[in-house]
Write a protein that holds these residues in place. Structure first.
Motif, PDB file in Angstrom:
ATOM      1  N   UNK A 106       4.646  50.655 -21.142  1.00 14.96           N
ATOM      2  CA  UNK A 106       3.625  50.149 -20.224  1.00 14.96           C
ATOM      3  C   UNK A 106       4.299  49.709 -18.930  1.00 14.96           C
ATOM      4  N   UNK A 107       3.825  50.237 -17.803  1.00 18.13           N
ATOM      5  CA  UNK A 107       4.459  49.981 -16.517  1.00 18.13           C
ATOM      6  C   UNK A 107       4.126  48.574 -16.034  1.00 18.13           C
ATOM      7  N   UNK A 108       5.164  47.817 -15.686  1.00 18.40           N
ATOM      8  CA  UNK A 108       4.972  46.453 -15.196  1.00 18.40           C
ATOM      9  C   UNK A 108       5.158  46.359 -13.687  1.00 18.40           C
ATOM     10  N   UNK A 109       6.083  47.127 -13.158  1.00 24.47           N
ATOM     11  CA  UNK A 109       6.306  47.188 -11.710  1.00 24.47           C
ATOM     12  C   UNK A 109       6.400  48.653 -11.295  1.00 24.47           C
ATOM     13  N   UNK A 110       5.823  48.986 -10.145  1.00 26.27           N
ATOM     14  CA  UNK A 110       6.033  50.281  -9.498  1.00 26.27           C
ATOM     15  C   UNK A 110       6.374  49.977  -8.046  1.00 26.27           C
ATOM     16  N   UNK A 111       7.621  50.247  -7.659  1.00 25.58           N
ATOM     17  CA  UNK A 111       8.131  49.855  -6.353  1.00 25.58           C
ATOM     18  C   UNK A 111       8.450  51.088  -5.513  1.00 25.58           C
ATOM     19  N   UNK A 118       0.639  55.068  -2.819  1.00 22.53           N
ATOM     20  CA  UNK A 118      -0.761  55.491  -2.693  1.00 22.53           C
ATOM     21  C   UNK A 118      -0.976  56.863  -3.321  1.00 22.53           C
ATOM     22  N   UNK A 119      -0.031  57.787  -3.092  1.00 24.77           N
ATOM     23  CA  UNK A 119      -0.168  59.123  -3.677  1.00 24.77           C
ATOM     24  C   UNK A 119      -0.044  59.066  -5.197  1.00 24.77           C
ATOM     25  N   UNK A 120       0.832  58.196  -5.686  1.00 20.86           N
ATOM     26  CA  UNK A 120       1.020  58.088  -7.134  1.00 20.86           C
ATOM     27  C   UNK A 120      -0.210  57.505  -7.824  1.00 20.86           C
ATOM     28  N   UNK A 121      -0.985  56.719  -7.095  1.00 19.14           N
ATOM     29  CA  UNK A 121      -2.198  56.151  -7.684  1.00 19.14           C
ATOM     30  C   UNK A 121      -3.172  57.237  -8.121  1.00 19.14           C
ATOM     31  N   UNK A 122      -3.118  58.410  -7.461  1.00 19.38           N
ATOM     32  CA  UNK A 122      -4.048  59.489  -7.802  1.00 19.38           C
ATOM     33  C   UNK A 122      -3.817  60.025  -9.207  1.00 19.38           C
ATOM     34  N   UNK A 124      -2.650  57.896 -11.569  1.00 18.40           N
ATOM     35  CA  UNK A 124      -2.682  56.713 -12.415  1.00 18.40           C
ATOM     36  C   UNK A 124      -1.334  56.074 -12.656  1.00 18.40           C
ATOM     37  N   UNK A 125      -0.366  56.360 -11.788  1.00 21.91           N
ATOM     38  CA  UNK A 125       0.972  55.795 -11.951  1.00 21.91           C
ATOM     39  C   UNK A 125       1.021  54.468 -11.205  1.00 21.91           C
ATOM     40  N   UNK A 126       0.485  53.434 -11.843  1.00 23.11           N
ATOM     41  CA  UNK A 126       0.348  52.122 -11.213  1.00 23.11           C
ATOM     42  C   UNK A 126       0.716  51.044 -12.227  1.00 23.11           C
ATOM     43  N   UNK A 127       1.082  49.854 -11.755  1.00 21.79           N
ATOM     44  CA  UNK A 127       1.396  48.762 -12.683  1.00 21.79           C
ATOM     45  C   UNK A 127       0.230  48.464 -13.614  1.00 21.79           C
TER      46      UNK A 127
END
Length: 423
Positions: A106-111, A118-122, A124-127
């Motif tokens: 489970x991802x806790x930080x995405x830096x 913003x592109x990774x959010x598409x 679902x690669x988000x904390x």
């Protein structure tokens, strides 16, 4: 960055063709040139659980209100300064993302840079999201945790079609004494995320992180417990986040000024006068009145930490206190470079302009660098080269090239850095 066979057009065509067969629940044969066996095995497991690679959906494991508390409790929170200097900052400069996750994926930080996040959010690669193999199928974070080894996944090797425009590399972080998996660190982005220099960087960061965490936590039947510091307090000032720990494991994050004062007093056990402390804290403009005010605030901060307290006239620390600076010095004095490197997490209070602190830091930095150049192994030199102060140190990088075996991937990473420096 250096190319990798994972990105060659011929290989990616094979992978895309094989992935197309997954829609009909058909895993391609493994004979002859084809998809890597570890990826095929992961695809098989993913088909068994998720069925359709086009139907994979991101699952939110922690909502925003939960995430802050989960982060605070996770061991990575205690070594964020180390992770920033070793991995997050250089990856961010290269336009890549760094994800830090727990032992379940489970991802806790995405830096990283805002535009890349913003592109990774598409996809679902988000904390807060779950990127385990059970939920997302084949990906570097999930497969690295499953295999307990470093992993690179390129483009169409991902099980989910939504992720095919991305590549990623990941490695689990383990406790060096027990092998317990503490979490996952991942680099995600375009082709550069699976370049030949990324895995050496991840491996050296994971090794440094494990060494740092082994000083702070011990595994137990319920997970991880904070390590006490023996009979006294423990001051950490190398790296980005100064902390003071009590014998029972309680930790206080220190302000820069309080960390400076504690370090100066710890290094001068006979005490320092008010005027002497002002001179060591400010090159110009310091006053004894300001020193007294800071000392009063510092007393309130530390008065509940064991038997530690501050005397006046001169200012002197009373009680048992040790520090990463002193432990690094002791390791070097005993010829134990490995122990010294485990305690040394980077420049002493790197944001400090205090003359006395800069003197302490410059001496320690020169000592550990020279000890490594004289007596360090190539692995130790490469770990040191991961620190911000040594990332562009050509003599250290040349020593890695001289000592590392030809097959060591760290050699490629050292060559890339030297080329960037004009060598």
């Amino acid at each position: 960055m250096h190319s990798t066979p994972l990105l060659h057009d011929d290989y990616q065509r094979i992978v895309r063709r094989a992935h197309d067969n997954l829609a009909s629940l058909t895993v391609p044969e493994t004979s002859g040139p084809g998809v890597r066996p570890a990826v095929l095995e992961s695809w098989n497991r993913s088909l068994g659980r998720l069925r359709d690679p086009g139907g994979v959906r991101v699952r939110m494991a922690y909502e925003a209100d939960q995430l802050a508390e989960v982060r605070r409790r996770h061991p990575f929170h205690s070594i964020m300064g180390l992770l920033q200097s070793h991995l997050i900052e250089p990856a961010k400069e290269a336009g890549l993302l760094v994800a830090l996750g727990d032992e379940q994926g489970r991802l806790l930080w995405v830096e990283g840079e805002r535009a890349v996040r913003n592109r990774a959010e598409s996809m679902g690669f988000v904390p807060g999201t779950d990127w385990s193999e059970d939920v997302m199928g084949t990906s570097a974070p999930g497969l690295a945790l499953r295999s307990r080894t470093a992993v690179q996944i390129s483009q169409a090797e991902h099980f989910s079609a939504e992720v095919h425009s991305w590549s990623c590399s990941a490695v689990p972080v383990t406790h060096p004494l027990t092998g317990q998996v503490l979490g996952i660190i991942d680099v995600t982005g375009g082709d550069d995320a699976v370049s030949s220099i990324v895995l050496p960087l991840l491996n050296s960061t994971a090794q440094a992180a494990g060494a740092g965490l082994s000083k702070l936590y011990t595994p137990d039947s319920g997970g991880l417990s904070p390590v006490g510091t023996g009979d006294g307090a423990y001051l950490e000032v190398t790296g980005a986040r100064p902390q003071l720990s009590s014998p029972d494991g309680t930790r206080i994050t220190l302000s820069g000024r309080h960390a400076e004062i504690l370090l100066l007093l710890a290094c001068n056990p006979d005490g320092i006068s008010n005027a002497g402390l002002a001179d060591r804290l400010w090159a110009l403009g310091g006053s004894e009145v300001t020193v007294r005010a800071e000392i009063a605030r510092l007393r309130r901060t530390i008065d509940h930490l064991g038997d530690l307290h501050l005397d006046a006239r001169p200012y002197r620390l009373r009680g048992d206190i040790d520090s990463d600076v002193e432990r690094t010095h002791r390791g070097l004095a005993q010829g134990d470079v490995e122990t010294a490197l485990n305690f040394y997490q980077g420049q002493v209070l790197p944001d400090s302009d205090a003359p006395g602190v800069r003197e302490i830091g410059a001496e320690l930095q020169a000592l550990i660098r020279e000890s490594l150049l004289q007596n360090g192994t190539w692995q130790q030199l490469w770990r040191y080269a991961g620190l911000a102060e040594a990332r562009e140190d050509s003599e250290v990088l040349m020593s890695v090239l001289r000592l590392a075996p030809p097959e060591a991937p760290e050699r490629n990473a050292a060559v890339v850095r030297l080329e960037a420096l004009g060598y």
